[in-house]
Design an enzyme around this catalytic site. Structure first.
Site, PDB file in Angstrom:
ATOM      1  N   SER A 148       0.825  -1.203   0.000  1.00 37.19           N
ATOM      2  CA  SER A 148       0.000   0.000   0.000  1.00 37.19           C
ATOM      3  C   SER A 148       0.861   1.256   0.000  1.00 37.19           C
ATOM      4  O   SER A 148       1.968   1.273   0.546  1.00 37.19           O
ATOM      5  CB  SER A 148      -0.894   0.005   1.241  1.00 37.19           C
ATOM      6  OG  SER A 148      -1.568   1.244   1.387  1.00 37.19           O
ATOM      7  N   LYS A 191      -8.206  -0.441  -9.096  1.00 37.34           N
ATOM      8  CA  LYS A 191      -8.891  -1.086  -7.982  1.00 37.34           C
ATOM      9  C   LYS A 191     -10.062  -0.225  -7.511  1.00 37.34           C
ATOM     10  O   LYS A 191      -9.889   0.943  -7.160  1.00 37.34           O
ATOM     11  CB  LYS A 191      -7.929  -1.314  -6.811  1.00 37.34           C
ATOM     12  CG  LYS A 191      -8.584  -1.981  -5.597  1.00 37.34           C
ATOM     13  CD  LYS A 191      -7.551  -2.256  -4.514  1.00 37.34           C
ATOM     14  CE  LYS A 191      -8.191  -2.964  -3.320  1.00 37.34           C
ATOM     15  NZ  LYS A 191      -9.063  -2.077  -2.537  1.00 37.34           N
ATOM     16  N   THR A 209      -5.874   3.004  -6.657  1.00 46.00           N
ATOM     17  CA  THR A 209      -7.195   2.856  -6.057  1.00 46.00           C
ATOM     18  C   THR A 209      -8.050   4.026  -6.520  1.00 46.00           C
ATOM     19  O   THR A 209      -7.673   5.187  -6.345  1.00 46.00           O
ATOM     20  CB  THR A 209      -7.088   2.821  -4.526  1.00 46.00           C
ATOM     21  OG1 THR A 209      -6.419   1.615  -4.152  1.00 46.00           O
ATOM     22  CG2 THR A 209      -8.460   2.839  -3.877  1.00 46.00           C
ATOM     23  N   HIS A 268     -14.116  -1.937  -1.714  1.00 44.59           N
ATOM     24  CA  HIS A 268     -13.167  -1.574  -0.654  1.00 44.59           C
ATOM     25  C   HIS A 268     -13.496  -2.305   0.653  1.00 44.59           C
ATOM     26  O   HIS A 268     -13.321  -1.773   1.743  1.00 44.59           O
ATOM     27  CB  HIS A 268     -13.153  -0.057  -0.431  1.00 44.59           C
ATOM     28  CG  HIS A 268     -11.794   0.495  -0.089  1.00 44.59           C
ATOM     29  ND1 HIS A 268     -10.956   1.044  -1.023  1.00 44.59           N
ATOM     30  CD2 HIS A 268     -11.129   0.574   1.086  1.00 44.59           C
ATOM     31  CE1 HIS A 268      -9.851   1.461  -0.437  1.00 44.59           C
ATOM     32  NE2 HIS A 268      -9.922   1.179   0.835  1.00 44.59           N
ATOM     33  N   TYR A 326      -2.334   5.493  -3.988  1.00 50.89           N
ATOM     34  CA  TYR A 326      -3.322   6.535  -3.691  1.00 50.89           C
ATOM     35  C   TYR A 326      -2.854   7.811  -4.365  1.00 50.89           C
ATOM     36  O   TYR A 326      -1.676   8.185  -4.281  1.00 50.89           O
ATOM     37  CB  TYR A 326      -3.454   6.758  -2.185  1.00 50.89           C
ATOM     38  CG  TYR A 326      -4.329   5.754  -1.486  1.00 50.89           C
ATOM     39  CD1 TYR A 326      -5.647   5.547  -1.875  1.00 50.89           C
ATOM     40  CD2 TYR A 326      -3.840   5.008  -0.405  1.00 50.89           C
ATOM     41  CE1 TYR A 326      -6.460   4.627  -1.223  1.00 50.89           C
ATOM     42  CE2 TYR A 326      -4.648   4.092   0.255  1.00 50.89           C
ATOM     43  CZ  TYR A 326      -5.952   3.906  -0.162  1.00 50.89           C
ATOM     44  OH  TYR A 326      -6.747   2.992   0.479  1.00 50.89           O
TER      45      TYR A 326
END
Length: 374
Positions: free
Chosen positions: A120, A245, A168, A269, A142
């Site tokens: 992540s 995603k 994402t 999510h 992100y």
């Protein structure tokens, strides 16, 4: 579920854990209540969180008989690499919240199991530390308000040896997660977004007057202005496969292909963004049909068993992401706990493949399913 060991005795993940639900209970016993809520909770009234599991349970498989299943092989290829099974560890922030070794322990377990690990943006270990473990590492992105830093992260991931980038696309800001709001959740000292150099003195570590410190902090860092043009620019800037995603609409899946995506993750999510969003598995078949093989399709949100993996394959997925169970295993027993999660999924998937009459992943994609009324 009754506790398989006497009260007060620790869980032995090899002796006492026989399904992922066992690890969920083991993790809950060792984690602080606010950390457990951060991991387990969803947004709003958690309707989507519970609906994900209910939707998967409604899907019944129609077994075929008199087929040679003496050798069931769950191996598959995703984005140019061969893997032991069609499973990847999903991107999850702050693994050090549940274990001091954090993402490094999880990545080691994924490498040993022969499956990808998705790091992540909000990992509590750096991209370079995680890829240093070896194995297949995908990087979840992100999109930050600072575009320059966003693309610097992509460059770092590529230089470090990540083999895919996974933006994402369903988080313009964090969903309103009431457990965190009620707990006024903050990150403890020593747990930070290592890739972003926010440090332990960031807003995420300061107790708010109300609400979640983590949500406030990410709200100031993430852009709510991400568009298809940004995805197209990412496609131009990186040679890595791009996997979007957070796709739930067939129209968006088609647009993703047009924008150059190599894969999509059908995901709500894990029930942590829009409460009331459709269960991801309910739109999987429609999305798989819409893209028609033009990109890889993965399912995320609610996978808890090898049978769930098989359900996803039967509905058109190329593979799945597994999130919370990896954290349960990490909390319960570190690297060995994550390894137990992946071992169980592999054993359950092989068992389900054989019992349904399939000798491998490709055969599973032609299975008939029946969906019970909700």
């Amino acid at each position: 579920m009754s506790r398989p060991v006497p009260a007060g005795e620790p869980w032995d993940v090899d002796r006492d854990v026989h399904c992922l639900e066992d690890l969920e209970h083991a993790a809950r016993e060792v984690l602080p209540a606010d950390v457990w809520d951060f991991v387990a909770g969803g947004s709003g009234g958690e309707d989507t969180l519970s609906a994900n599991r209910a939707a998967l349970r409604r899907i019944a498989l129609v077994p075929r008989i008199l087929r040679d299943v003496a050798h069931c092989d769950p191996q598959t290829s995703l984005f140019g690499e061969r893997h032991a099974m069609p499973v990847a560890v999903a991107p999850i922030a702050y693994h050090k919240l549940v274990h001091p070794k954090g993402e490094l322990a999880s990545a080691r377990a994924a490498k040993a199991a022969g499956v990808p690990f998705t790091a992540s943006t909000l990992s509590s270990c750096t991209i370079e530390e995680i890829t240093g473990i070896g194995g297949t590492v995908w990087f979840q992105l992100y999109w930050l308000r600072d575009r320059k830093k966003t693309f610097e992260l992509v460059e770092r991931a590529e230089a470090a040896g990540c083999t895919a980038v996974m933006p994402t696309v369903d988080v313009p800001w964090m969903g309103r997660r009431l457990r965190d709001v009620r707990n006024r959740f903050t990150l403890p000292p020593g747990v930070e977004a290592a890739n972003l150099a926010w440090g332990s003195g960031s807003e995420a570590h300061r107790a708010p007057v109300s609400g979640s410190a983590v949500a406030s902090h990410t709200g100031s860092a993430f852009t709510p202005s991400l568009t298809w043009e940004d995805i197209e620019e990412l496609r131009r800037r990186t040679s890595l496969p791009v996997i979007l995603k957070g796709v739930l609409a067939a129209e968006d899946a088609r647009r993703a292909v047009d924008a150059g995506a190599d894969g999509i993750v059908v995901s709500n999510h894990g029930g942590r963004q829009l409460d009331g969003a459709v269960p991801a598995v309910d739109v999987l078949a429609e999305i798989a049909a819409e893209v028609g093989g033009a990109c890889r399709v993965l399912l995320d949100s609610g996978i808890r068993s090898g049978t769930d993996v098989l359900r996803a394959l039967a509905l058109g997925a190329d593979g799945v992401l597994v999130g919370r169970p990896a954290l349960w295993g990490l909390a319960a027993a570190g690297e060995r706990g994550v390894a137990r999660v992946l071992d169980l999924l592999a054993a359950e998937l092989r068992d389900a493949l054989g019992l349904v009459g399939c000798d491998g992943v490709q055969a599973a994609r032609g299975l008939r399913t029946v969906t019970a009324a909700g």
